[in-house]
Design an enzyme around this catalytic site. Sequence first.
Site, PDB file in Angstrom:
ATOM      1  N   TYR A 231       0.813  -1.224   0.000  1.00 35.34           N
ATOM      2  CA  TYR A 231       0.000   0.000   0.000  1.00 35.34           C
ATOM      3  C   TYR A 231       0.842   1.267   0.000  1.00 35.34           C
ATOM      4  O   TYR A 231       0.313   2.359  -0.218  1.00 35.34           O
ATOM      5  CB  TYR A 231      -0.973  -0.010   1.185  1.00 35.34           C
ATOM      6  CG  TYR A 231      -2.217  -0.811   0.880  1.00 35.34           C
ATOM      7  CD1 TYR A 231      -3.172  -0.326  -0.004  1.00 35.34           C
ATOM      8  CD2 TYR A 231      -2.412  -2.071   1.437  1.00 35.34           C
ATOM      9  CE1 TYR A 231      -4.299  -1.071  -0.314  1.00 35.34           C
ATOM     10  CE2 TYR A 231      -3.529  -2.823   1.132  1.00 35.34           C
ATOM     11  CZ  TYR A 231      -4.477  -2.317   0.257  1.00 35.34           C
ATOM     12  OH  TYR A 231      -5.582  -3.055  -0.057  1.00 35.34           O
TER      13      TYR A 231
ATOM     14  N   GLU B  33      -8.287 -27.806  10.910  1.00 33.85           N
ATOM     15  CA  GLU B  33      -8.247 -27.288   9.541  1.00 33.85           C
ATOM     16  C   GLU B  33      -9.143 -26.078   9.344  1.00 33.85           C
ATOM     17  O   GLU B  33      -8.702 -25.039   8.844  1.00 33.85           O
ATOM     18  CB  GLU B  33      -8.664 -28.383   8.546  1.00 33.85           C
ATOM     19  CG  GLU B  33      -8.768 -27.885   7.114  1.00 33.85           C
ATOM     20  CD  GLU B  33      -9.349 -28.909   6.151  1.00 33.85           C
ATOM     21  OE1 GLU B  33      -9.666 -28.521   5.011  1.00 33.85           O
ATOM     22  OE2 GLU B  33      -9.493 -30.091   6.522  1.00 33.85           O
TER      23      GLU B  33
ATOM     24  N   ASP C 261     -10.377 -32.550   7.316  1.00 29.69           N
ATOM     25  CA  ASP C 261     -11.376 -33.294   6.558  1.00 29.69           C
ATOM     26  C   ASP C 261     -10.756 -34.552   5.959  1.00 29.69           C
ATOM     27  O   ASP C 261      -9.558 -34.582   5.634  1.00 29.69           O
ATOM     28  CB  ASP C 261     -11.941 -32.436   5.421  1.00 29.69           C
ATOM     29  CG  ASP C 261     -12.837 -31.309   5.918  1.00 29.69           C
ATOM     30  OD1 ASP C 261     -13.332 -31.396   7.058  1.00 29.69           O
ATOM     31  OD2 ASP C 261     -13.029 -30.338   5.154  1.00 29.69           O
TER      32      ASP C 261
END
Length: 386
Positions: free
Chosen positions: A128, A214, A267
């Site tokens: 920025y 996760e 998962d």
Amino acid sequence: MSEQLAEVDRLRASLLSKPRVSDPPLPDGGEITGEDVLFRIEHMVQSVVGSLSAGEAPALVIRNRALWSNIRFDDSIGLQTVSDSTVTTVRSDCSSSVARFALTLKLLSVIYKLVQSNTYATKRDIYYNDTQLFGSQRTVDLIVDDISCMLRVPRRGLHVLATSKGFITGDLCYTEEDGSRVNCESSSTPILVSSNVCGIKNIVSSAKFILIVEKDATFQRLLDDDFCTKLAPCIMITGKGVPDVNSRLMVRKLWDSLLIPVFALVDADPHGIEIMCIYKYGSLSMSFEAHNLTVPAVMWLGLLPSDIERLNVPKDALIPFTKTDHSKLNSLQKRPYITSQPLWEKEMELMLKWKLKAEIQSLTSIAPDFLTRVYLPNKLHYGGWI
């Protein structure tokens, strides 16, 4: 070409009073001081100045961080960049790379000033500060990592910090580098992982284990269920999907400091397995910094593909494989670390055989609180961890 010459001119003044060296030692590992970093930047710029003085087009040589052929596997560290890696030459006289060359010099100049003044900036701050020049945040991110790899200096050694996205909670207190004390168990809301993990000190915890989660949704569910105190004192951390560097640094910092087991709850799908592997063995693009980021002791607690059958998870809670899943799983099976994990291989073979995957949330189809009341307690008790 004007931009790169301008950056050379800005750094040239700091080099004129220094003796010219042809091949400085650039040792890997160990504690790297600010003087070391400045010395390595100066040597790189001297090479550019030398080429210009000789009437040659300067170029930068960068290790290719996108090829598995540039990687070797060490089960005590993880993925590491080999010393004779394939390299990419970023030339100043080539239209396809001149912008990258100039931006690399620009960032070298920024980093030099940060180290010299002993101040820090985030990659976001740098972007920025001149959005038109850099074009995108991703450009800054990639070039900073290239510079870290070229100089063989961890990103914090460059005085460039990344904005954190991960959260941490549980039985943990520590002091930030600025002296502020952080208590991760004092609130029902999690603490954002520090953007300056390496500066953390005075870590105090009676946690029995660290649980990497996760997904943020699962992390929040465990937090709501007061998992960190009901079962046993523990620390939970999530990188909210693919982990950022700060989340990985934090897990490594805690493992080094507390010497307690580290588990991964992901998962039962190829994406979840890969996320666990990033914590455990590292990533391809950051393999040059594996010794700071990996935790080889990470254990796969769940969700295992074999759990799906063992627990009789309802079929309507499972998700069919996609082409992307097949491709990711095939890629994982070829990774250099998989042969050292025969049980993982069996789990992935089951996944491929069934062509089904399951999210952690699928356990709610058995019972709403099955994850915290039954699944995790049984896993941890059975393994003798609590």
